[in-house]
Structures are given as structure tokens and as C-alpha cells.
Scaffold this active site. Sequence first.
Site, PDB file in Angstrom:
ATOM      1  N   GLU A   1       0.833  -1.196   0.000  1.00  0.00           N
ATOM      2  CA  GLU A   1       0.000   0.000   0.000  1.00  0.00           C
ATOM      3  C   GLU A   1       0.878   1.261   0.000  1.00  0.00           C
ATOM      4  OE1 GLU A   1      -3.420   2.127   2.836  1.00  0.00           O
ATOM      5  OE2 GLU A   1      -2.112   0.563   3.643  1.00  0.00           O
TER       6      GLU A   1
ATOM      7  N   CYS B   1      -5.400  -2.446   2.832  1.00  0.00           N
ATOM      8  CA  CYS B   1      -5.280  -2.311   4.281  1.00  0.00           C
ATOM      9  C   CYS B   1      -6.497  -2.854   5.001  1.00  0.00           C
ATOM     10  CB  CYS B   1      -4.997  -0.850   4.637  1.00  0.00           C
ATOM     11  SG  CYS B   1      -4.544  -0.600   6.376  1.00  0.00           S
TER      12      CYS B   1
ATOM     13  N   LYS C   1      -9.549   2.498  -3.145  1.00  0.00           N
ATOM     14  CA  LYS C   1     -10.028   1.989  -1.859  1.00  0.00           C
ATOM     15  C   LYS C   1     -11.420   2.536  -1.556  1.00  0.00           C
ATOM     16  CE  LYS C   1      -8.664   1.363   2.974  1.00  0.00           C
ATOM     17  NZ  LYS C   1      -7.719   1.736   4.049  1.00  0.00           N
TER      18      LYS C   1
END
Length: 512
Positions: A277, A387, A335
Amino acid sequence: MSLLNNPLAWIVPAAMAFSSGALMVLSFAPFGLWPAAIIALALFYQSLEGRTGRAALGLGWLFGFGLFGFGIAWIRISLNEFGNMPPMAANTLMLLLVAALAMFYALAAWLIQWMQSPNAAHRWSGPLLVFPAVWVLLEWLRGWLFTGFPWLLAGNGQINPLPGIGAPLAGLAPVVGVHGLSLAVALCAGLLWLAAQWRGAIRYGALGAILLSLMTGVLLGRVDWTAADGAPIHATVVQGNVEQTIKWDPNGLRPTLEIYLELTRENLGSDLIVWPETAVPDFLHEVEQALIVPLGETARAEGSEIVVGVPIMESREHYYNGLISVGSAEDRYYKRHLVPFGEYLPFKAQLRPLIDWFEVPMSDFSRGSAPQPLLQVGAHQVGVSICYEDVFPEQVREALPEAAYLINVSNDAWFGDSLAPHQHLEFARLRALENGRALVRATNTGISAIIDHRGRVIGSIPLFVRGSVSADIQPRTGSTPLSRWGSLPVLLVAALMLASAGWLRRRRAEPS
């Protein structure tokens, strides 16, 4: 005499409630003692015996404070060491969060005691109907209320095998998911409580039911719910181990990129190479020509597909925590589930001074809107999560059945050398097992890992080590029951259990 009027009478149940919450932490990684969850919940249920109203609320809150106080104290690290908060402020905010999350268990304890049947003949309904049902429904509520925090669910630690006995309940995961595992844990805890309280046939029946639950998990664990699809893929994850304190320093951009380019050059020829990430600590448009375009050309020449975590700006008002694939196919994923205060600011106008004080870089991301978390990587569609997203089982399963395998990228450097990276890897393993898909996980400072479709780690890089790891993963097709139906069947069963307990509660005591 009321417990509220006799403080000394609080000592034993309060100590038991708090200790059982702390004990439950041992069921999760890195400890991996899965029976601790069953024992902890049985002890917690015993602490509630005979307590009602505010007494039950207080005991439930103590359980939650023990669970989160020991289980997520690592939040202090991100606030203090990387968010530049004074230690006192960081510890205070961490304790406030723990206290707030503990309220879920205060509510659970109150409901458990309120739903108990007054009929002695129905005493069994408390540990076998009310307790498991309330537990699962409150965990589910915690998973979505206020954007959700489904961390340390009772079922999470059930995938960690112990020498000689394995992890018997893990076989339930592809069928009922983490909420079904939590239901099984709470039900086994209720049965254990019954076995400790009663004698004779009831005791042996309760112990037999626990054994039957464990054996059911073992048998289901032998089923392959998905099928191999095509040739294996040689996958590599690279872990740059770039310190969080220098990650966003403009002077650190070039050294960071050189680290990842060197690790990539060492592994060219792998079918798949995954960066973590925000491995690129700059916006995509700033590095596209100098980095991404040449990287794509190299990948195509070497027969590799490369997946890179990078922030992507579409306008001054909208930038995203992104994941891109380069090689024979190019694609993007933004995301979708952002972390409050870490990646976006709720009530921005009112709370702007707080985020300025916290000093989190890139803390105002926009939310992605893809209907499915899919990324085209070479010839395969891949289920991806960034994440925190892999903590949410319903989001990960949205990629099925199209996804041939799963990718998760993360930056657990925020939490230092704590329980958090181990716990996060555990959740990723459970997502792989639930959906019957291999999962490739790349993190900035660890723990990076390659996980097979049964949730087993087949290659990993430890915390705070710079390097890479490679292993063959098998693309798969088909759906597990969990990826097809989600958690809805388990929630319906829990609701039915609670309705049955409510019906028993309303029945008058049988005449003697």
C-alpha cells in the site's frame, strides 16, 4: 443484597469479567491459543450469573475493556509515535476508544440477562440460545455501525492450529464465515458452562455436543469448495521496510523507489510481483512517466505482472488510495472503505483542528465507488483490498466468483512492533479460507505473506525485514457457501435462536 449496595460483592464477578476479556486476546495471533476464546466466554457467562440491570451492564463493559484494553492498545503507537501527539493525549484517546468499544459488550451483557427465562426448566436457553445469538448479533452490529470495527471477533482466532489438535472449528469458515465461527465459539462456551454447572447426563451431553461441534469442523475442513483453474502462478511480494517516520519525507521519495525497483529487478520473471500500500509515496501523475511507464515496459518484456500501491489524484478535491496493475493489462482500483480520521475526516468543518494536530499525511482521501473490488491483472480478474478493507468479510466476498485469487496490500507500520500486524495477517488468512482463494499480501514493514486457499501461510517476510518472498499460488474457480450467501444465514439463525428464547421467556412456569 444488591451488588450496587455492597461494593465488596463486585470483586469476584468484576475480576472474572475483566480477566475473561483479557484472556480472550490469547486466542488471537500471535498467541493463537484458540481454546482460550471458548474458556473466556464461559467464564464471562458465569460472571453474569444472577446479575441484572446496571450490574450486568457494568460487567459487560469490564469484559470489553479487558478485551480491547489488551487487544488494541497498539493504537497508541500510531497516535503518539507517528501522529506526533503527546504521550498523555495518545494514551487518553486510546483509552477513550477502548471504553467506547466496550459499550457493545455492556449492551450484550444486559440483553443476555434480560432475555433469560425465569422458568428453571428453561435455564438451558440462556447459555445455548440467548448467549450465542446476542454475541453474534452484537459482533455483527460492531462490524458496520459508525463505519464498522470488526476487530477481534470471537471467531477470528479459530484458524490457528495447535500441535496435535489442529484448529478443528476452522473447517466451518468456508461455510459460515467469521460470524458462524463466533456462533460456534459462543455455543461451545455455553455448553462448557452447562457441563461445569450440571451433573449426570446433562454434563456428558454438553461435553458430547462440544466434541460433535469440533468434529463437524474437522469433517467440513476436508471439503474443497472451489476447484483449480489453469496453471499455477509464481507470485512474489516485496517488502521495502521503509520507516514510517521518513516514508512521506520528500527527500525519501527517490531512495524509497530505488528500494522497490531493486527488489523488483531481483524477481523479474515471476508471474506476479506485488508492492505494498502506497509503496510509491507520491501521486501517480507525478511519477507516471518516470516510473510507471518504464515499469510496465519492463514487466511486459519479462513476462511479469506488477501491482503497485500508489495515491491517485483525479482533481484537487478528489484523490484516492489506489492500486494499479501494469504489464500485459493495466487497471486501477480505488479503496472504498476508508479509515475514519486516518484516511478521511468525518464532520470535516468541525474537526479540522484535530486532524491538523494529528499530522497524518494524506488524511483526506476520497472513497472509491467500484461495484466490486476487482482488478485486472494479466489474464485474471483478482479480488483486491487495501489495508483495513480485508477486515470486512462482506466486502472481500464481493469479488467472488469472478476473482481467481485475492490480493491485499497494507501499511501496518503505523502500529510498530505490536500485536496489530499479527492480528491483521490472521484476518487476511481467514478471508482466504472463507472464500477458497489464495491471497497475496504485501505490506510496507511486515508481515507480508503468501497464503493458500485454505488459509495457510506458504511464504512470509517477518516484521522490519527488507526483502521478498515467492511461492506458487493456484487460481481457482467456484464459490464457497460463505462467498455465495454471505453472513445472512448465520444472522437469521441467530435471530431465530433469540426469538425462540423470547418465546420461552414469555411462557409461564410449568405447574409443579
